[in-house]
Scaffold this motif. Structure first.
Motif, PDB file in Angstrom:
ATOM      1  N   THR A  82     -54.227  -6.914  -0.216  1.00  0.00           N
ATOM      2  CA  THR A  82     -53.557  -5.859  -1.019  1.00  0.00           C
ATOM      3  C   THR A  82     -52.464  -6.267  -1.846  1.00  0.00           C
ATOM      4  O   THR A  82     -51.927  -5.903  -2.735  1.00  0.00           O
ATOM      5  N   SER A  83     -51.778  -7.485  -1.441  1.00  0.00           N
ATOM      6  CA  SER A  83     -50.595  -8.055  -2.109  1.00  0.00           C
ATOM      7  C   SER A  83     -50.391  -9.335  -1.749  1.00  0.00           C
ATOM      8  O   SER A  83     -50.847  -9.892  -0.725  1.00  0.00           O
ATOM      9  N   ILE A  84     -49.782  -9.958  -2.549  1.00  0.00           N
ATOM     10  CA  ILE A  84     -49.673 -11.329  -2.608  1.00  0.00           C
ATOM     11  C   ILE A  84     -48.008 -11.547  -2.321  1.00  0.00           C
ATOM     12  O   ILE A  84     -47.383 -11.052  -3.393  1.00  0.00           O
ATOM     13  N   ARG A  85     -47.568 -12.739  -1.615  1.00  0.00           N
ATOM     14  CA  ARG A  85     -46.238 -12.765  -1.395  1.00  0.00           C
ATOM     15  C   ARG A  85     -45.977 -14.197  -2.312  1.00  0.00           C
ATOM     16  O   ARG A  85     -46.247 -15.274  -1.997  1.00  0.00           O
ATOM     17  N   ILE A  86     -44.723 -14.132  -3.126  1.00  0.00           N
ATOM     18  CA  ILE A  86     -44.245 -15.146  -3.494  1.00  0.00           C
ATOM     19  C   ILE A  86     -42.830 -15.634  -3.068  1.00  0.00           C
ATOM     20  O   ILE A  86     -42.099 -14.583  -2.900  1.00  0.00           O
ATOM     21  N   GLU A  87     -42.613 -16.706  -2.412  1.00  0.00           N
ATOM     22  CA  GLU A  87     -41.350 -17.203  -2.020  1.00  0.00           C
ATOM     23  C   GLU A  87     -40.366 -17.420  -3.220  1.00  0.00           C
ATOM     24  O   GLU A  87     -40.903 -18.308  -3.961  1.00  0.00           O
ATOM     25  N   PRO A  88     -39.311 -16.784  -3.079  1.00  0.00           N
ATOM     26  CA  PRO A  88     -38.355 -17.482  -4.182  1.00  0.00           C
ATOM     27  C   PRO A  88     -37.795 -18.669  -4.214  1.00  0.00           C
ATOM     28  O   PRO A  88     -37.802 -19.435  -3.176  1.00  0.00           O
ATOM     29  N   SER A  89     -37.547 -19.336  -5.373  1.00  0.00           N
ATOM     30  CA  SER A  89     -37.073 -20.700  -5.482  1.00  0.00           C
ATOM     31  C   SER A  89     -35.919 -20.332  -6.721  1.00  0.00           C
ATOM     32  O   SER A  89     -35.870 -19.692  -7.341  1.00  0.00           O
ATOM     33  N   LEU A  90     -35.038 -21.477  -6.480  1.00  0.00           N
ATOM     34  CA  LEU A  90     -34.097 -21.378  -7.645  1.00  0.00           C
ATOM     35  C   LEU A  90     -34.505 -21.761  -8.920  1.00  0.00           C
ATOM     36  O   LEU A  90     -33.850 -21.735  -9.956  1.00  0.00           O
ATOM     37  N   LYS A  91     -35.626 -22.397  -8.950  1.00  0.00           N
ATOM     38  CA  LYS A  91     -36.289 -22.957 -10.052  1.00  0.00           C
ATOM     39  C   LYS A  91     -37.600 -22.176 -10.446  1.00  0.00           C
ATOM     40  O   LYS A  91     -38.576 -22.039  -9.537  1.00  0.00           O
ATOM     41  N   ASN A  92     -37.923 -21.585 -11.691  1.00  0.00           N
ATOM     42  CA  ASN A  92     -39.273 -21.082 -12.077  1.00  0.00           C
ATOM     43  C   ASN A  92     -39.891 -19.932 -11.470  1.00  0.00           C
ATOM     44  O   ASN A  92     -41.046 -19.633 -11.428  1.00  0.00           O
ATOM     45  N   ALA A 140     -44.413 -27.538  -8.551  1.00  0.00           N
ATOM     46  CA  ALA A 140     -44.267 -27.847  -7.045  1.00  0.00           C
ATOM     47  C   ALA A 140     -43.606 -29.490  -6.898  1.00  0.00           C
ATOM     48  O   ALA A 140     -44.573 -30.071  -7.451  1.00  0.00           O
ATOM     49  N   ASP A 141     -42.439 -29.353  -6.645  1.00  0.00           N
ATOM     50  CA  ASP A 141     -41.984 -30.658  -6.609  1.00  0.00           C
ATOM     51  C   ASP A 141     -42.722 -31.768  -5.705  1.00  0.00           C
ATOM     52  O   ASP A 141     -42.579 -33.115  -5.843  1.00  0.00           O
ATOM     53  N   HIS A 142     -43.322 -31.125  -4.540  1.00  0.00           N
ATOM     54  CA  HIS A 142     -43.892 -32.344  -3.629  1.00  0.00           C
ATOM     55  C   HIS A 142     -45.489 -32.134  -3.520  1.00  0.00           C
ATOM     56  O   HIS A 142     -46.034 -32.296  -2.539  1.00  0.00           O
TER      57      HIS A 142
END
Lengths: 295, 387
Positions: free
Chosen positions: A236-246, A275-277
């Motif tokens: 029912t929900s998707i989690r986005i992890e915060p990042s300093l960019k984008n 995604a840097d890596h």
């Protein structure tokens, strides 16, 4: 939106959440999961950030530490668990406050965090006696296990959709260790590394990110190609992890894909640039976590 | 608010005991009890060796994904478990059955069967992590004692109180994430019986929340009971020797390092005969003991844990004063010889302490004995010192 994974300091955190006030997210989790020293805000300061988000019509949940080893850290949790709309419990002791109707959590919603290791529907069902509103699935759980849980219980199901995943947590601060200082004397040196420290293998493959006492995957977990499947299995929900960019761009792409305005294949091409890596999603497909499986 | 919450935590334990409250929750002089030895047994021979060597309890697991040492060639079936439990009970030694996996879809029944079998066999306790397994055990076998597995990660008073009040757990195997001071905080306030890992392999990460093996190999410690299994280990000889887990490089050994020990060097290069999978590499195959480049500091080192083993003989006085009920020797996957020798070492050291607490000093040959068993690894107690 999950809690900020890294040590950012007061000003970065405040400006980040100001930006998030305008972002198209429904729920914001706030707090630090990995280290008690990162609880740098007073209750009043934290409340101010929470109020800003609530005024922007977000539900705000306070995330607790996952590893609590002493009474002082418990007291730190008690200071903040009543500040938002609810609490994301990342250790079982938090459930005591709800079972005993502690005034600290009066009228607060309870969310079971990923660190509680809810791997099967009977464990999930057990939590229903605490009126758990939502259960965050463990990082390594596969789609079939999520489906099995989702079809059997009434609580909402959330999965990690984007971000560097927690591959381990320790009492030892790996950031301090890498600088030859002890955790007790760290002076929050992690503030100097707002995106952590990347570890690479001897053959130059970025593998992990050190984040204080946490080891994160260097690759960014991404389920954008599986939005329809997530809906089908009852997520029912998707989690986005915060990042300093984008972060706001990532939120927008997920939102558009959820609404069906953007194709998953097209979305992953854009997200790959953030995604840097590199990307991964193996765990969701029952494979090693570092692998990426295209839909 | 801080003082009030602290006081409440202590009052809760004294005034509102669980209806299932068992031995260990009352008042008592915890400081004077002799520490018990809980020993691993991966098969019947190990169990008998543990009993004969003087263990107070032996912990075992069934041959299924119900426990976290689900390796081929070890563990018990119903018949061998029955023989083992009979043997142990005849010698007044307790047997605890480990059912500490976190079962996923379709696997829960494996764990529940293990609980039922443990009960039928007359096990003295089951060691459990998962909430569903805990609930099942308490509902269906109300008199079967539950020990909370280290995998559940009860690391503070509130979590301990949760498991006590919900499931009547009165025995906790503490995570290796607590300092001695924090352990004392728990034993002083809760009167819970606690068991502590004291000897053997050292997990540096919070138990039950380490997915390093799962990330690299797809095999999870929590659900499949395996951590970087030896089958995933491979070697590649370039300029240096590179150790890989499932194709991901986790260490590099230079010729100079290998030359430190001619014996090790010889074994390294015997890989064509299959002999390279010796203890040196087996002890270094876990990803947490890998060596990586830190791109920020430019160091090539062990960022998580250098290759060490846990040896807390020196801490016996502190552990005793902390009121530890038992020490746990790690290693259900290890040999009968290891089990016997480890117990004899610990028994001698604990006897020495009991006979002369104020003048206690670990006899050097006991440390040497453990060092020999963990060849090529340094002893460490840092996890309990917060270092």
């Amino acid at each position: 939106m999950g809690p900020a994974p890294f040590s950012w300091g007061k000003e970065k955190i405040k400006s980040f959440y100001k930006e998030i006030e305008l972002a198209e997210v429904d729920n914001v989790f706030i707090g630090d999961i990995v280290c008690h020293k990162r609880h740098i805000f007073s209750s009043d300061e934290l409340k101010e950030i929470i109020n800003g988000l609530q005024n922007a019509e977000k539900k705000v949940f306070v995330s607790t530490l996952a590893l609590v080893t002493n009474n002082k850290e418990l007291e730190g949790i008690e200071e903040i668990i009543g500040l938002g709309d609810g609490v994301e419990a990342n250790m079982m002791g938090v459930f005591n406050y709800f079972r005993e109707k502690n005034p600290l959590v009066a009228d607060k919603k309870l969310i079971a965090g990923a660190f509680l290791n809810i791997y099967n529907w009977k464990a999930a069902e057990y939590l229903s006696k605490f009126n758990v509103e939502r259960i965050i699935m463990p990082f390594e759980i596969s789609d079939s296990s999520i489906a099995d849980i989702a079809k059997s219980i009434s609580s909402k199901i959330e999965v990690y959709g984007w971000g560097n995943l927690s591959t381990a947590l320790s009492w030892r601060c790996y950031t301090a260790r890498s600088l030859d200082i002890s955790r007790d004397e760290c002076k929050m040196v992690c503030l100097d590394y707002p995106e952590g420290m990347v570890l690479e293998t001897v053959d130059r493959q970025d593998l992990f990110i050190i984040n204080g006492p946490q080891i994160l995957s260097a690759k960014t977990h991404c389920l954008i190609e599986y939005i329809d499947k997530l809906k089908d299995i009852g997520v029912t929900s998707i989690r986005i992890e915060p990042s300093l960019k984008n972060t706001v761009e990532v939120i927008n792409i997920y939102r558009q894909t959820i609404k069906g305005e953007r194709d998953g294949k097209e979305a992953v091409e854009i997200l790959n640039k953030f995604a840097d890596h590199g990307l991964c999603n193996g765990w969701f497909l029952g494979k090693p976590g570092w692998e990426y499986v295209a839909a | 608010m801080r003082e009030a919450s602290c006081i409440r935590r202590e009052i809760d334990f004294c005034v509102f005991p669980s209806p299932l409250m068992g031995e260990g929750w009352g008042e008592g002089d915890i400081n004077m009890k002799k520490i018990k030895i809980n020993a691993p047994a991966g098969n019947l021979e190990c169990l008998k060796a543990a009993v004969d060597a003087g263990a107070n309890a032996v912990y075992i697991g069934f041959q299924s994904a119900s426990n976290l040492r689900n390796f081929a060639g070890i563990n018990f079936n119903f018949k061998t478990a029955k023989e083992g439990i009979n043997y142990a009970h005849h010698h007044k030694v307790k047997v605890y059955v480990t059912v500490n996996s976190y079962p996923q879809a379709g696997e829960l029944s494996i764990c529940l069967k293990a609980i039922d079998d443990a009960y039928k066999l007359g096990a003295d306790a089951v060691i459990v992590s998962d909430l569903a397994v805990l609930e099942y055990t308490r509902k269906n076998h109300p008199n079967l004692p539950i020990h909370l597995s280290v995998q559940a990660g009860a690391s503070c008073l509130e979590s301990i109180r949760f498991y006590r009040d919900e499931f009547g757990v009165n025995y906790f195997i503490l995570p290796r994430t607590l300092t001695l001071k924090e352990i004392k905080e728990i034993t002083a306030s809760s009167k819970a019986k606690v068991e502590l890992f004291a000897s053997g392999s050292l997990c540096i990460n919070y138990e039950g929340r380490c997915f390093l093996s799962s990330y690299i190999t797809g095999e999870s410690t929590n659900t499949e009971g395996t951590c970087s299994r030896p089958k995933f280990l491979s070697l590649e000889k370039k300029e240096d020797l590179i150790a890989k887990i499932n194709g991901i490089s986790i260490n590099r050994f230079s010729d100079r390092e290998l030359l430190i020990s001619p014996a090790l060097s010889a074994r390294f290069f015997a890989d064509e005969s299959g002999q390279w999978k010796d203890s040196f590499l087996i002890n270094r195959r876990q990803i947490c003991k890998g060596r990586f480049f830190n791109k920020t500091t430019r160091d090539f080192d062990y960022p998580f844990q250098s290759p060490v083993y846990l040896n807390t003989l020196d801490l016996i006085p502190e552990l005793s004063q902390a009121g530890i009920d038992a020490i746990k020797i790690e290693g259900r996957q290890r040999s009968e010889d290891y089990v016997r020798r480890s117990i004899l070492v610990w028994k001698k050291a604990l006897d020495d302490y009991a006979s002369n607490p104020s003048g206690f000093k670990v006899a050097s040959f006991l440390d040497t004995e453990l060092d020999i068993m963990f060849e090529s690894l340094e002893p460490s107690i840092n996890c309990y010192l917060g270092k």
